[in-house]
Write an enzyme that holds these catalytic residues in place. Structure first.
Site, PDB file in Angstrom:
ATOM      1  N   HIS A  75       9.090  -8.069  -3.204  1.00 14.31           N
ATOM      2  CA  HIS A  75       7.929  -8.521  -3.986  1.00 14.31           C
ATOM      3  C   HIS A  75       8.301  -9.541  -5.066  1.00 14.31           C
ATOM      4  O   HIS A  75       7.440 -10.256  -5.555  1.00 14.31           O
ATOM      5  CB  HIS A  75       7.227  -7.324  -4.625  1.00 14.31           C
ATOM      6  N   GLN A  83      13.248   2.625   3.656  1.00 13.13           N
ATOM      7  CA  GLN A  83      12.117   3.229   2.938  1.00 13.13           C
ATOM      8  C   GLN A  83      11.230   4.010   3.896  1.00 13.13           C
ATOM      9  O   GLN A  83      11.036   3.609   5.055  1.00 13.13           O
ATOM     10  CB  GLN A  83      11.278   2.144   2.256  1.00 13.13           C
ATOM     11  N   GLU A 120       7.489   4.711   3.967  1.00  8.09           N
ATOM     12  CA  GLU A 120       6.226   4.358   3.306  1.00  8.09           C
ATOM     13  C   GLU A 120       5.166   3.945   4.318  1.00  8.09           C
ATOM     14  O   GLU A 120       4.171   3.338   3.949  1.00  8.09           O
ATOM     15  CB  GLU A 120       6.461   3.252   2.254  1.00  8.09           C
ATOM     16  N   ASP A 176       2.850   2.572  -1.198  1.00  7.81           N
ATOM     17  CA  ASP A 176       2.512   2.169   0.170  1.00  7.81           C
ATOM     18  C   ASP A 176       2.261   3.384   1.057  1.00  7.81           C
ATOM     19  O   ASP A 176       1.421   3.324   1.965  1.00  7.81           O
ATOM     20  CB  ASP A 176       3.622   1.283   0.750  1.00  7.81           C
TER      21      ASP A 176
HETATM   22  C1  3PY Z   1       6.056   1.817  -3.003  1.00  6.63           C
HETATM   23  O1  3PY Z   1       5.683   2.683  -3.813  1.00  6.63           O
HETATM   24  O2  3PY Z   1       5.393   1.445  -2.054  1.00  6.63           O
HETATM   25  C2  3PY Z   1       7.372   1.204  -3.188  1.00  6.63           C
HETATM   26  O3  3PY Z   1       7.810   0.474  -2.347  1.00  6.63           O
HETATM   27  C3  3PY Z   1       8.140   1.499  -4.424  1.00  6.63           C
HETATM   28  O4  3PY Z   1       7.827   0.633  -5.408  1.00  6.63           O
HETATM   29 MG    MG Z   2       6.383  -0.213  -0.970  1.00  9.05          MG
END
Ligand code: 3PY
Ligand code: MG
Length: 256
Positions: free
Chosen positions: A48, A154, A156, A182
């Site tokens: 980001h 991640q 998410e 996310d």
């Molecule tokens: C999210 O919360 O989606 C992240 O990637 C952490 O900032």
């Molecule tokens: Mg995220």
């Protein structure tokens, strides 16, 4: 704990609970301010944040000077991005938006040297001009780097959540970083990170990590969430994001 060269060692999973923070604003001075606050690691966010690879290399140097581990969140897990960030000295890669087991297998292949993966070697900053004491001998570097440089896909997305046991068990994955924002969007509950369904998903990911003997990391936007996540058993919390913290502080300052 500090190594002989004064560089921090947080290499053993679950040795110590760690607290990091997110760096989005950019700028060398901002990075220096963040390191001075004393987090265990700083996530330089190339997903980001709008930083070039060269700026990122400078941010990594500043983190090192401040004895803070430089992690980089890469925009995507391509071989080029993984190699470039590891070659300039990232000590952990956070990889967003995982939707398939294969993406994570590729991440391990690109980011770890044999026998775990097939990371490419080239004499460069991590092994020559910016090498730490443990990185100067090439063969030792490969073994040490596999241990010390972390790969954190991640969780998410709904797809990653469905396959979390398989993803967490992949050799070369050091832990899973949960993106609650996310994840809440993926579950149809945008930004309702406290919703019981989002919290249940978070608990499920935490359990999958520990079942596989891997670290569980998560982002928290405030200290109450941080405390709750640590109490729940998380190994690491990335607390706050520079832009949010600056905005909150200025709003308080200007409030009459
Ligand atoms: C999210 O919360 O989606 C992240 O990637 C952490 O900032
Ligand atoms: Mg995220």
């Amino acid at each position: 704990m500090l190594s002989k060269s004064g560089y921090p060692i947080y290499s053993e999973s679950m040795m110590k609970k760690t607290t990091g923070t997110f760096f989005e604003l950019g700028g060398r001075n901002t990075m220096e301010v963040l390191t001075a606050a004393g987090p265990d690691y700083i996530v330089i966010d190339r997903e980001h944040g709008c930083f070039s690879a060269e700026e990122t290399a400078d941010y990594i140097r500043i983190a090192e000077l401040g004895n803070v581990l430089p992690y980089v969140r890469i925009p995507a897990g391509s071989r080029t991005e993984v190699l470039h960030m590891l070659d300039i000295g990232a000590r952990g890669l956070i990889v967003p938006n995982i939707t398939a087991v294969q993406q994570v297998q590729e991440l391990a292949e690109y980011g770890k040297f044999p026998p775990v993966g097939k990371r490419g070697y080239c004499p460069n900053r991590t092994t020559v001009y910016g090498a730490k004491e443990w990185g100067r001998d090439p063969l030792a570097y490969m073994a040490e780097s596999n241990r010390r440089v972390k790969l954190y896909p991640q969780c998410e997305t709904a797809e990653a959540l469905e396959q979390i046991d398989e993803i967490a068990a992949i050799d070369g994955v050091d832990g899973i970083f949960i993106g609650p924002l996310d994840l809440s969007i993926a579950l149809g509950l945008p930004l309702q990170t406290d919703h019981p369904d989002v919290q249940a998903a978070i608990a499920r990911i935490l359990a999958a990590c520990h079942k596989a003997g891997k670290e569980a990391l998560i982002f928290a936007g405030n200290t109450a969430d941080r405390d709750r996540y640590f109490a729940q058993g998380f190994d690491s919390v990335a607390l706050g994001l520079d832009a949010m913290i600056l905005m909150d502080a200025y709003k308080k300052l200007m409030k009459r």
